[in-house]
Design an enzyme around this catalytic site. Structure first.
Site, PDB file in Angstrom:
ATOM      1  N   HIS A  97       0.810  -1.218   0.000  1.00  0.00           N
ATOM      2  CA  HIS A  97       0.000   0.000   0.000  1.00  0.00           C
ATOM      3  C   HIS A  97       0.845   1.270   0.000  1.00  0.00           C
ATOM      4  O   HIS A  97       0.334   2.346  -0.314  1.00  0.00           O
ATOM      5  CB  HIS A  97      -1.000   0.004   1.169  1.00  0.00           C
ATOM      6  CG  HIS A  97      -0.409   0.315   2.511  1.00  0.00           C
ATOM      7  ND1 HIS A  97      -0.113  -0.660   3.446  1.00  0.00           N
ATOM      8  CD2 HIS A  97      -0.076   1.491   3.103  1.00  0.00           C
ATOM      9  CE1 HIS A  97       0.360  -0.096   4.536  1.00  0.00           C
ATOM     10  NE2 HIS A  97       0.395   1.214   4.353  1.00  0.00           N
ATOM     11  N   ASP A 127       0.093  -7.584   1.510  1.00  0.00           N
ATOM     12  CA  ASP A 127       0.421  -6.166   1.635  1.00  0.00           C
ATOM     13  C   ASP A 127       1.938  -5.956   1.661  1.00  0.00           C
ATOM     14  O   ASP A 127       2.446  -5.129   2.416  1.00  0.00           O
ATOM     15  CB  ASP A 127      -0.221  -5.545   2.878  1.00  0.00           C
ATOM     16  CG  ASP A 127      -0.118  -4.023   2.885  1.00  0.00           C
ATOM     17  OD1 ASP A 127       0.068  -3.431   1.805  1.00  0.00           O
ATOM     18  OD2 ASP A 127      -0.186  -3.425   3.983  1.00  0.00           O
ATOM     19  N   SER A 205       4.703   2.604   7.832  1.00  0.00           N
ATOM     20  CA  SER A 205       4.326   1.483   6.987  1.00  0.00           C
ATOM     21  C   SER A 205       5.492   1.031   6.122  1.00  0.00           C
ATOM     22  O   SER A 205       6.143   1.841   5.458  1.00  0.00           O
ATOM     23  CB  SER A 205       3.157   1.858   6.080  1.00  0.00           C
ATOM     24  OG  SER A 205       1.979   2.036   6.820  1.00  0.00           O
TER      25      SER A 205
END
Length: 360
Positions: A97, A127, A205
């Site tokens: 992402h 992911d 992230s």
């Protein structure tokens, strides 16, 4: 207007006295200063964290994503995140992402190096993604993966990344729980996920979750929050799954997951009362089987009014919940492999060999 400074007049005796004081002062302040006086003493944990930060930071990168907007072709900042170097060929792991929709990727290194990156492969199901930079091997410092199967709740953890764009930020916490399930970017969930209270926020992230040895135990991916600010519930994709995905993306550009074809539920009090199960029964209740899937061909049965199949182990490995089943199949099996499902059925334990196929 300039300020005028008045200087008092000094006679000879006063000058001698001042000179004597200066000599004494110089003798005192020019004395050697010990290392302990130069900097405060660190506790053992503080020393570990300081050393780890200096050693691992060159392996962690800050990632900036641009998209090309409109007919003008102007690049517009899209998002930012973190990542880490995994080999001397310039491969970097991050979240899917983080780079999804990127037309241009910039990678910032701890030593000030800034370079473009290309996408090697993406895996929305986990992911995760791998990108690559063209940097001389001697300037790359790969980071080591730990075995996430060996994690324990309460183990101290460190996150390194760029929360809110603040690069190379270190935060400290613990493994709060194991075998959680989070949503991926497909219809399949990510199992075996690490829960941590280590502060992670937008920008973390794709960065590493580390143990005190400086090894990657997971990739920071999600938080539970109503306002996008950390509240102590974060999730990291485990290192065993990450290592497998990264290797397949580098070698094949895609990941082939194994497939069993069941829907499941955790054992709860309703199932225990309905089917007269022991109160300490743990496992995955088979609620639905996809037609002609490996589960059906291997002999698993979906729940009925009179009977229930509960998966309690895979290949001798205990399965306490659905997340553990998903995690094991994702990280430790491949299409075409035969696994042995240990099933509790009508009070009897049976072992069913099941040949896995590729996930649709």
């Amino acid at each position: 207007m300039n300020l005028r400074i008045r200087t008092p007049r000094l006679n000879a005796s006063k000058l001698l006295m001042i000179a004597f004081v200066v000599v004494i002062a110089l003798g005192v302040f020019s004395a050697p200063v010990s290392a302990q006086e130069d900097s405060p003493a660190l506790t053992p944990l503080e020393q570990i964290l300081s050393d780890l930060y200096n050693r691992i930071s060159p392996s962690v990168v800050s990632i900036e994503i641009d998209e090309q907007g409109g007919s003008s072709g102007v690049f517009i900042p899209l998002s930012s995140g973190s990542g880490f170097v995994i080999d001397n060929q310039g491969h970097i792991v991050t979240n899917f992402h983080v780079i999804d929709g990127a037309d241009r990727i910039a990678v910032n290194f701890f030593d000030g190096t800034i370079t473009r990156a290309i996408v090697v492969g993406t895996d929305p199901a986990s992911d995760l993604a791998v990108i690559r930079v063209d940097v001389p091997p001697e300037r790359l410092q790969p980071i080591t993966f730990a075995n996430s199967d060996n994690l324990i709740i309460g183990q101290q953890t460190i996150a390194l990344g760029s929360p809110f764009g603040e690069r190379w930020t270190m935060t400290l916490g613990i493994v709060s729980a194991l075998d959680r399930t989070i949503e991926g970017f497909t219809s399949f969930s990510i199992g075996g996920v690490i829960q941590t209270d280590t502060p992670i926020n937008p920008g973390n992230s794709g960065g590493p979750l580390l143990n005190l040895a400086g090894e990657v135990i997971g990739v920071n991916s999600q938080i539970i929050s109503e306002n996008r600010i950390n509240v102590g519930v974060g999730f990291a994709v485990p290192s065993n799954l990450t290592a497998r995905v990264a290797q397949e993306l580098i070698e094949n550009g895609r990941v082939n997951y194994s497939y069993i074809g069941v829907n499941g539920d955790e054992v709860n009090i309703d199932y225990i009362e309905r089917y007269g199960l022991p109160n300490d029964t743990r496992g995955v209740v088979v609620t639905r089987i996809v037609g002609n899937a490996p589960a059906q061909q291997g002999g698993l049965q979906a729940i009925s009014n009179s009977s229930v199949d509960i998966i309690t182990a895979v290949d001798g490995r205990p399965v306490m919940n659905l997340s553990m089943l998903i995690g094991y199949l994702s990280s430790s099996t491949a299409p075409g492999q035969t696994v042995t499902m240990t099933v509790l059925r009508d009070g009897q334990t049976i072992n069913l060999p099941i040949i896995l196929t590729e996930r649709p």
